[in-house]
Design a protein around this motif. Structure first.
Motif, short mmCIF file in Angstrom:
data_model
loop_
_atom_site.label_atom_id
_atom_site.label_comp_id
_atom_site.label_asym_id
_atom_site.label_seq_id
_atom_site.Cartn_x
_atom_site.Cartn_y
_atom_site.Cartn_z
N LYS A 45 56.80 120.33 -34.52
CA LYS A 45 56.06 121.41 -33.87
C LYS A 45 56.50 122.75 -34.44
N ALA A 46 55.52 123.58 -34.85
CA ALA A 46 55.82 124.92 -35.37
C ALA A 46 54.59 125.80 -35.23
N CYS A 47 54.77 126.97 -34.70
CA CYS A 47 53.69 127.96 -34.58
C CYS A 47 52.45 127.40 -33.90
N GLY A 48 52.63 126.56 -32.91
CA GLY A 48 51.51 126.00 -32.18
C GLY A 48 50.89 124.76 -32.81
N ALA A 49 51.28 124.42 -34.04
CA ALA A 49 50.75 123.23 -34.71
C ALA A 49 51.65 122.03 -34.43
N VAL A 50 51.04 120.85 -34.37
CA VAL A 50 51.78 119.61 -34.18
C VAL A 50 51.45 118.69 -35.34
N ASP A 51 52.48 118.19 -36.01
CA ASP A 51 52.32 117.25 -37.11
C ASP A 51 53.16 116.02 -36.82
N TYR A 52 52.81 114.90 -37.45
CA TYR A 52 53.50 113.64 -37.24
C TYR A 52 54.02 113.12 -38.58
N PHE A 53 55.28 112.65 -38.58
CA PHE A 53 55.92 112.19 -39.81
C PHE A 53 56.53 110.81 -39.58
N CYS A 54 56.22 109.87 -40.48
CA CYS A 54 56.79 108.52 -40.42
C CYS A 54 58.03 108.49 -41.30
N GLN A 55 59.16 108.16 -40.69
CA GLN A 55 60.43 108.10 -41.42
C GLN A 55 60.62 106.74 -42.11
N HIS A 56 59.60 105.90 -42.08
CA HIS A 56 59.70 104.56 -42.66
C HIS A 56 58.84 104.44 -43.93
N GLY A 57 58.68 105.55 -44.63
CA GLY A 57 58.02 105.52 -45.94
C GLY A 57 56.55 105.86 -45.98
N HIS A 58 55.95 106.23 -44.87
CA HIS A 58 54.52 106.54 -44.88
C HIS A 58 54.23 108.04 -44.85
N LEU A 60 53.64 112.03 -43.98
CA LEU A 60 52.84 112.71 -42.95
C LEU A 60 51.66 111.84 -42.55
N ILE A 61 51.41 111.78 -41.26
CA ILE A 61 50.34 110.96 -40.71
C ILE A 61 49.30 111.89 -40.08
N SER A 62 48.04 111.65 -40.39
CA SER A 62 46.94 112.44 -39.84
C SER A 62 46.90 112.30 -38.32
N LYS A 63 46.64 113.40 -37.64
CA LYS A 63 46.53 113.38 -36.18
C LYS A 63 45.45 112.41 -35.71
N LYS A 64 44.40 112.26 -36.51
CA LYS A 64 43.30 111.38 -36.14
C LYS A 64 43.68 109.90 -36.20
N SER A 65 44.70 109.55 -36.99
CA SER A 65 45.05 108.14 -37.13
C SER A 65 46.29 107.73 -36.33
N VAL A 66 46.96 108.70 -35.69
CA VAL A 66 48.15 108.38 -34.89
C VAL A 66 47.73 107.47 -33.73
N GLN A 67 48.55 106.45 -33.47
CA GLN A 67 48.32 105.56 -32.33
C GLN A 67 49.30 105.96 -31.23
N PHE A 68 48.83 105.99 -30.00
CA PHE A 68 49.69 106.37 -28.89
C PHE A 68 49.89 105.18 -27.97
N SER A 69 51.13 105.03 -27.50
CA SER A 69 51.44 104.03 -26.48
C SER A 69 52.12 104.76 -25.33
N TYR A 70 52.20 104.09 -24.21
CA TYR A 70 52.77 104.71 -23.02
C TYR A 70 53.87 103.81 -22.48
N GLN A 71 55.09 104.37 -22.43
CA GLN A 71 56.28 103.64 -21.98
C GLN A 71 56.67 104.13 -20.60
N PRO A 72 57.08 103.21 -19.69
CA PRO A 72 57.52 103.65 -18.36
C PRO A 72 58.71 104.62 -18.46
N VAL A 73 58.70 105.62 -17.59
CA VAL A 73 59.80 106.61 -17.56
C VAL A 73 60.93 106.04 -16.75
#
Length: 73
Positions: A45-58, A60-73
């Motif tokens: 997160k920087a200057c209001g922008a949000v980007d996603y990065f895969c540390q496993h060799g892939h 920067l990941i496009s926001k449109k292709s990110v998959q979201f899951s929901y874990q219990p708190v």
């Protein structure tokens, strides 16, 4: 994008850094996952922008292709 409860599949409300499902009375944390390896993504997160990065060799990941899951708190 509407967040759906993993249990009852109803819409959840965003409240103070987590999602709350009113019908189930459950709280969930949203987790961004790489669409290729399903590993958690680093959120940049920087200057209001949000980007996603895969540390496993892939890289920067496009926001449109990110998959979201929901874990219990």
């Amino acid at each position: 994008m509407e967040a759906l409860c993993p249990q009852c599949h109803k819409a959840m409300d965003y409240q103070a850094e987590h999602y709350h499902c009113q019908p189930c009375n459950s709280d969930y944390q949203q987790q961004a996952q790489c669409p290729q390896c399903q590993q958690p993504l680093q959120i940049l997160k920087a200057c209001g922008a949000v980007d996603y990065f895969c540390q496993h060799g892939h890289g920067l990941i496009s926001k449109k292709s990110v998959q979201f899951s929901y874990q219990p708190v």
